[in-house]
Motif scaffolding. Structure first.
Motif, mmCIF file in Angstrom:
data_model
loop_
_atom_site.group_PDB
_atom_site.id
_atom_site.type_symbol
_atom_site.label_atom_id
_atom_site.label_comp_id
_atom_site.label_asym_id
_atom_site.label_seq_id
_atom_site.Cartn_x
_atom_site.Cartn_y
_atom_site.Cartn_z
ATOM 1 N N PRO A 31 -2.280 -2.371 3.850
ATOM 2 C CA PRO A 31 -2.883 -2.533 5.182
ATOM 3 C C PRO A 31 -4.117 -3.444 5.193
ATOM 4 O O PRO A 31 -4.247 -4.297 6.088
ATOM 5 N N GLN A 32 -5.000 -3.319 4.214
ATOM 6 C CA GLN A 32 -6.168 -4.201 4.152
ATOM 7 C C GLN A 32 -5.754 -5.633 3.826
ATOM 8 O O GLN A 32 -6.349 -6.581 4.340
ATOM 9 N N ILE A 33 -4.742 -5.799 2.988
ATOM 10 C CA ILE A 33 -4.243 -7.139 2.657
ATOM 11 C C ILE A 33 -3.645 -7.796 3.909
ATOM 12 O O ILE A 33 -3.868 -8.981 4.152
ATOM 13 N N VAL A 34 -2.919 -7.014 4.705
ATOM 14 C CA VAL A 34 -2.354 -7.535 5.956
ATOM 15 C C VAL A 34 -3.476 -8.061 6.851
ATOM 16 O O VAL A 34 -3.359 -9.142 7.447
ATOM 17 N N ALA A 35 -4.582 -7.329 6.936
ATOM 18 C CA ALA A 35 -5.708 -7.760 7.781
ATOM 19 C C ALA A 35 -6.298 -9.084 7.286
ATOM 20 O O ALA A 35 -6.582 -9.981 8.091
ATOM 21 N N VAL A 36 -6.453 -9.232 5.977
ATOM 22 C CA VAL A 36 -6.968 -10.483 5.413
ATOM 23 C C VAL A 36 -5.988 -11.614 5.675
ATOM 24 O O VAL A 36 -6.381 -12.719 6.069
ATOM 25 N N ARG A 63 5.921 -6.357 6.112
ATOM 26 C CA ARG A 63 7.173 -6.171 5.368
ATOM 27 C C ARG A 63 7.303 -7.196 4.231
ATOM 28 O O ARG A 63 7.712 -6.869 3.124
ATOM 29 N N THR A 64 6.953 -8.451 4.528
ATOM 30 C CA THR A 64 7.031 -9.496 3.503
ATOM 31 C C THR A 64 6.076 -9.195 2.354
ATOM 32 O O THR A 64 6.424 -9.363 1.180
ATOM 33 N N LEU A 65 4.868 -8.736 2.672
ATOM 34 C CA LEU A 65 3.905 -8.368 1.630
ATOM 35 C C LEU A 65 4.422 -7.187 0.809
ATOM 36 O O LEU A 65 4.304 -7.169 -0.417
ATOM 37 N N GLN A 66 5.023 -6.212 1.469
ATOM 38 C CA GLN A 66 5.596 -5.064 0.741
ATOM 39 C C GLN A 66 6.753 -5.497 -0.156
ATOM 40 O O GLN A 66 6.886 -5.019 -1.288
ATOM 41 N N GLU A 67 7.588 -6.407 0.337
ATOM 42 C CA GLU A 67 8.693 -6.921 -0.473
ATOM 43 C C GLU A 67 8.181 -7.692 -1.681
ATOM 44 O O GLU A 67 8.740 -7.602 -2.767
ATOM 45 N N SER A 68 7.114 -8.462 -1.489
ATOM 46 C CA SER A 68 6.512 -9.193 -2.597
ATOM 47 C C SER A 68 6.028 -8.219 -3.670
ATOM 48 O O SER A 68 6.238 -8.431 -4.860
ATOM 49 N N LEU A 69 5.394 -7.136 -3.236
ATOM 50 C CA LEU A 69 4.927 -6.116 -4.182
ATOM 51 C C LEU A 69 6.102 -5.453 -4.891
ATOM 52 O O LEU A 69 6.051 -5.219 -6.101
ATOM 53 N N ALA A 70 7.175 -5.181 -4.165
ATOM 54 C CA ALA A 70 8.350 -4.544 -4.771
ATOM 55 C C ALA A 70 9.027 -5.462 -5.790
ATOM 56 O O ALA A 70 9.458 -5.011 -6.851
ATOM 57 N N ARG A 79 -3.964 -4.972 -10.198
ATOM 58 C CA ARG A 79 -2.664 -5.104 -9.529
ATOM 59 C C ARG A 79 -2.698 -4.352 -8.200
ATOM 60 O O ARG A 79 -3.331 -3.309 -8.081
ATOM 61 N N VAL A 80 -1.997 -4.909 -7.232
ATOM 62 C CA VAL A 80 -1.926 -4.298 -5.906
ATOM 63 C C VAL A 80 -1.153 -2.988 -5.987
ATOM 64 O O VAL A 80 -0.174 -2.862 -6.733
ATOM 65 N N GLN A 81 -1.605 -2.022 -5.223
ATOM 66 C CA GLN A 81 -0.916 -0.745 -5.047
ATOM 67 C C GLN A 81 -0.484 -0.659 -3.584
ATOM 68 O O GLN A 81 -1.098 -1.296 -2.720
ATOM 69 N N PRO A 82 0.542 0.121 -3.280
ATOM 70 C CA PRO A 82 1.005 0.203 -1.889
ATOM 71 C C PRO A 82 -0.115 0.516 -0.884
ATOM 72 O O PRO A 82 -0.120 -0.012 0.228
#
Length: 153
Positions: free
Chosen positions: A16-21, A33-40, A9-12
């Motif tokens: 940053p590495q996910i954003v780069a991919v 922000r969208t990726l962080q919201e998805s995780l939340a 599972r993704v951790q906060p």
């Protein structure tokens, strides 16, 4: 050297590495922000594949409960360019499908660009089938093909 994939599972700290991919993979990428919201919102269905500390890919999923059925939704899948065509995407989708089964989902759905025939073929190989098209789904007005895979009938 063979891949040493660790899917978890993704951790906060992974964001940053996910954003780069994500940025390297799409013309209209999700922002941080969208990726962080998805995780939340869906921490149990957001997975990362790491190889020796590098993010090889990720899959962001959601869960939709209609009251009668529970569906999984593959919202985003990306594999880093150096890891493509090595099974990373398939491992990520299979791990997400396993989680959906645990959560009681009867099917999984996703949207893919009508022009992205490579992704469509990838999902077909994993058992997904086209169900309908959505006009002007993407920001550039491109249509989306909705594909689904059913776990039980």
């Amino acid at each position: 050297m063979p891949l040493q994939l660790n899917i978890r599972r993704v951790q906060p700290a992974d964001i940053p590495q996910i954003v780069a991919v994500e940025r390297a993979s799409f013309t209209d990428p999700w922002d941080e922000r969208t990726l962080q919201e998805s995780l939340a919102c869906y921490p149990e269905t957001f997975f990362v594949a790491k190889n020796n500390g590098d993010v090889a890919g990720f899959v962001a999923g959601g869960v939709e409960d209609t009251g009668e059925e529970v569906y999984g939704h593959i919202m985003n899948l990306a594999v880093a360019s150096g890891y493509r065509r090595q099974g990373v995407g398939e491992h990520l989708v299979r791990r997400l499908e396993q989680e959906y089964l645990i959560l009681g989902a009867s099917a999984v759905q996703l949207e893919v660009r009508v022009t992205n025939t490579g992704a469509q073929e990838f999902y077909r190989r994993l058992g997904y089938r086209e169900v309908f098209q959505v006009a002007a789904y993407y920001a550039n007005e491109e249509d989306a093909l909705v594909m689904m895979k059913w776990f039980r009938f």
